[in-house]
Design an enzyme around this catalytic site. Sequence first.
Site, PDB file in Angstrom:
ATOM      1  N   CYS A 113     -22.497   9.225  61.619  1.00 18.41           N
ATOM      2  CA  CYS A 113     -22.064   8.971  62.690  1.00 18.41           C
ATOM      3  C   CYS A 113     -23.213   9.688  63.956  1.00 18.41           C
ATOM      4  O   CYS A 113     -23.467   8.871  64.955  1.00 18.41           O
ATOM      5  CB  CYS A 113     -20.667   9.390  63.318  1.00 18.41           C
ATOM      6  SG  CYS A 113     -19.400   8.596  62.305  1.00 18.41           S
ATOM      7  N   HIS A 149     -20.202   8.125  70.889  1.00 15.55           N
ATOM      8  CA  HIS A 149     -20.131   7.507  69.615  1.00 15.55           C
ATOM      9  C   HIS A 149     -18.582   6.823  69.484  1.00 15.55           C
ATOM     10  O   HIS A 149     -17.758   7.656  69.876  1.00 15.55           O
ATOM     11  CB  HIS A 149     -20.462   8.291  68.293  1.00 15.55           C
ATOM     12  CG  HIS A 149     -19.690   7.837  66.988  1.00 15.55           C
ATOM     13  ND1 HIS A 149     -20.270   6.471  66.692  1.00 15.55           N
ATOM     14  CD2 HIS A 149     -19.054   8.532  66.283  1.00 15.55           C
ATOM     15  CE1 HIS A 149     -19.416   6.463  65.412  1.00 15.55           C
ATOM     16  NE2 HIS A 149     -18.736   7.652  65.275  1.00 15.55           N
ATOM     17  N   ASN A 196     -15.112   1.509  64.535  1.00 17.76           N
ATOM     18  CA  ASN A 196     -16.138   2.603  64.385  1.00 17.76           C
ATOM     19  C   ASN A 196     -17.406   1.994  63.618  1.00 17.76           C
ATOM     20  O   ASN A 196     -17.034   1.877  62.151  1.00 17.76           O
ATOM     21  CB  ASN A 196     -15.483   3.856  63.799  1.00 17.76           C
ATOM     22  CG  ASN A 196     -16.544   5.012  63.716  1.00 17.76           C
ATOM     23  OD1 ASN A 196     -17.814   4.558  63.551  1.00 17.76           O
ATOM     24  ND2 ASN A 196     -16.124   5.949  63.286  1.00 17.76           N
TER      25      ASN A 196
HETATM   26  C1  LIG Z   1      -7.498   8.912  61.137  1.00 17.09           C
HETATM   27  C2  LIG Z   1      -6.539   9.197  62.196  1.00 17.09           C
HETATM   28  C3  LIG Z   1      -6.560   7.986  63.414  1.00 17.09           C
HETATM   29  C4  LIG Z   1      -5.349   9.378  62.168  1.00 17.09           C
HETATM   30  O1  LIG Z   1      -4.377   9.804  63.011  1.00 17.09           O
HETATM   31  P1  LIG Z   1      -3.428  11.021  62.866  1.00 17.09           P
HETATM   32  O2  LIG Z   1      -2.517  10.876  64.130  1.00 17.09           O
HETATM   33  O3  LIG Z   1      -4.365  12.051  62.977  1.00 17.09           O
HETATM   34  O4  LIG Z   1      -2.611  10.635  61.778  1.00 17.09           O
HETATM   35  P2  LIG Z   1      -2.542  11.384  60.434  1.00 17.09           P
HETATM   36  O5  LIG Z   1      -3.692  11.375  59.569  1.00 17.09           O
HETATM   37  O6  LIG Z   1      -1.914  13.035  60.632  1.00 17.09           O
HETATM   38  O7  LIG Z   1      -1.339  10.512  59.503  1.00 17.09           O
HETATM   39  C5  LIG Z   1       0.119  10.449  60.267  1.00 17.09           C
HETATM   40  C6  LIG Z   1       0.866   9.444  59.399  1.00 17.09           C
HETATM   41  O8  LIG Z   1       0.158   8.061  59.432  1.00 17.09           O
HETATM   42  C7  LIG Z   1       0.073   7.647  58.168  1.00 17.09           C
HETATM   43  N1  LIG Z   1      -1.222   6.632  58.467  1.00 17.09           N
HETATM   44  C8  LIG Z   1      -2.373   6.760  57.967  1.00 17.09           C
HETATM   45  N2  LIG Z   1      -3.163   5.785  58.256  1.00 17.09           N
HETATM   46  C9  LIG Z   1      -2.315   4.709  58.488  1.00 17.09           C
HETATM   47  C10 LIG Z   1      -2.548   3.419  58.714  1.00 17.09           C
HETATM   48  N3  LIG Z   1      -3.608   2.832  58.826  1.00 17.09           N
HETATM   49  N4  LIG Z   1      -1.325   2.672  59.112  1.00 17.09           N
HETATM   50  C11 LIG Z   1      -0.151   3.389  59.063  1.00 17.09           C
HETATM   51  N5  LIG Z   1       0.088   4.447  58.979  1.00 17.09           N
HETATM   52  C12 LIG Z   1      -1.128   5.322  58.460  1.00 17.09           C
HETATM   53  C13 LIG Z   1      -0.377   8.857  57.401  1.00 17.09           C
HETATM   54  O9  LIG Z   1       0.091   8.365  55.949  1.00 17.09           O
HETATM   55  C14 LIG Z   1       0.648   9.818  57.844  1.00 17.09           C
HETATM   56  O10 LIG Z   1       2.018   9.294  57.416  1.00 17.09           O
HETATM   57  P3  LIG Z   1       3.106  10.673  56.865  1.00 17.09           P
HETATM   58  O11 LIG Z   1       3.196  11.509  58.447  1.00 17.09           O
HETATM   59  O12 LIG Z   1       4.230   9.837  56.679  1.00 17.09           O
HETATM   60  O13 LIG Z   1       2.403  11.519  56.091  1.00 17.09           O
HETATM   61  C15 LIG Z   1      -7.257  10.236  63.361  1.00 17.09           C
HETATM   62  O14 LIG Z   1      -6.887  11.516  62.689  1.00 17.09           O
HETATM   63  C16 LIG Z   1      -8.538  10.398  63.716  1.00 17.09           C
HETATM   64  O15 LIG Z   1      -8.868   9.407  64.602  1.00 17.09           O
HETATM   65  N6  LIG Z   1      -9.481  11.389  63.555  1.00 17.09           N
HETATM   66  C17 LIG Z   1     -10.936  11.339  63.856  1.00 17.09           C
HETATM   67  C18 LIG Z   1     -11.621  10.357  62.700  1.00 17.09           C
HETATM   68  C19 LIG Z   1     -12.888   9.868  63.082  1.00 17.09           C
HETATM   69  O16 LIG Z   1     -13.141   9.906  64.424  1.00 17.09           O
HETATM   70  N7  LIG Z   1     -13.688   9.740  62.085  1.00 17.09           N
HETATM   71  C20 LIG Z   1     -14.938   9.163  62.134  1.00 17.09           C
HETATM   72  C21 LIG Z   1     -15.817  10.506  62.273  1.00 17.09           C
HETATM   73  S1  LIG Z   1     -17.143   9.788  63.360  1.00 17.09           S
END
Ligand SMILES: CC(C)(COP(=O)(O)OP(=O)(O)OC[C@H]1O[C@@H](n2cnc3c(N)ncnc32)[C@H](O)[C@@H]1OP(=O)(O)O)[C@@H](O)C(=O)NCCC(=O)NCCS
Length: 349
Positions: A114, A276, A306
């Site tokens: 990224c 980003h 992204n």
């Molecule tokens: C990935 C991201 C969106 C997930 O959001 P979050 O609020 O942290 O969610 P979590 O990973 O804690 O998961 C919460 C729940 O949603 C569920 N879940 C994950 N992806 C899902 C999707 N696409 N659709 C529905 N549910 C989903 C998980 O299984 C989890 O369920 P549970 O509570 O029953 O275990 C978030 O963590 C994020 O954006 N992180 C930064 C990632 C990033 O920027 N990456 C690129 C780096 S440059």
Amino acid sequence: MPQTKIAGIGMYVPKTVVTNNDLLKYMDTSDEWIQERTGIKERRYAERTGETTTTMGVEASKIAIERAGTTPQEIDFIIFATLSPDYYFPGCGVLLQRAMKMNEIGALDVRNQCSGFVYAISIGDQFIKTGMYKNILVVGSEKHSFGLDFSTRGRNISVIFGDGAGAVVLQPTDKKNQGILSTHLHSDGESAEILAMFNPGTHANHWTAAPVADFNEGEAGDMFMSHTMIDKAQNFPNMDGPSVFKKAVVKFPEVIMEALQANDLQPSDIAMLIPHQANLRIAQFVQQKLGLSQDQVYNNIDKYGNTTAASIPIALCEAWEQGKIKEGDLVCLAAFGSGFTWGSVLLRW
Ligand SMILES: CC(C)(COP(=O)(O)OP(=O)(O)OC[C@H]1O[C@@H](n2cnc3c(N)ncnc32)[C@H](O)[C@@H]1OP(=O)(O)O)[C@@H](O)C(=O)NCCC(=O)NCCS
């Protein structure tokens, strides 16, 4: 010493629009979940066989080169940032050099995910400042749709990423009030496994307490990719999303402030911040933390998701095309991602 200016910019996104609802046919997710957590409404997917990371980079480069008032034959160095190269090796830089019929110039691939584009700009800046090169093509391009886990198992990653490319041409400028003021690069390998694709690789489970690859321990070969690895879905990216989020919201503001302080400037001096496009919630947090208005930050993650190394040049290109960046404006590019690596570029347009 000359400063480095962005002389031309271009972008390319594939035609196929994939909405959040379109993803329901592959996995258990919802439009509400994706929009609420990430701000993404849709993304673009490249043609399955007709387009590659390099060909998208070529399309963006054609526009950037034309806008810079130059030709592919006048480019004297290529820097290509991507995590989704056409081949494991050689890199996309040489494929672009061939496709654009460029001279036998240097071609460097940057693998900083990224923050790849920010790193690539910083490298280009050094070559321009020293007078080594006069026309550097910097490309960020990704074809994520080819290799994500589209089952429910991979939904936390696959809903986030999209395909596309952006490119700029860097040239020297003698104008006092124009060009790159400074670049700032960082890494912290402690968290390398938090956002990573382990296989194919040569790690042999060396770095992790629990194995991340199942392979046959023969005398030679067979460890890079095995049927078991594929059966166990070990060939897809892994991400601990919440950990990435927590680190990103600290490092983004930090590296932007580092750039401003190095140049004796304040957040209020920024005309446009191009973060980003990782997650709209991260960008909004950064905006709030720095006390910036909505007009000072450009976001387009809702349309493209992204696009990793391509996200900054795509956003920068759109903002410029929409007249949101004008000559003399202070522009800040900032990125954070896998590695972790992060960085910023502060420039006068
Ligand atoms: C990935 C991201 C969106 C997930 O959001 P979050 O609020 O942290 O969610 P979590 O990973 O804690 O998961 C919460 C729940 O949603 C569920 N879940 C994950 N992806 C899902 C999707 N696409 N659709 C529905 N549910 C989903 C998980 O299984 C989890 O369920 P549970 O509570 O029953 O275990 C978030 O963590 C994020 O954006 N992180 C930064 C990632 C990033 O920027 N990456 C690129 C780096 S440059």
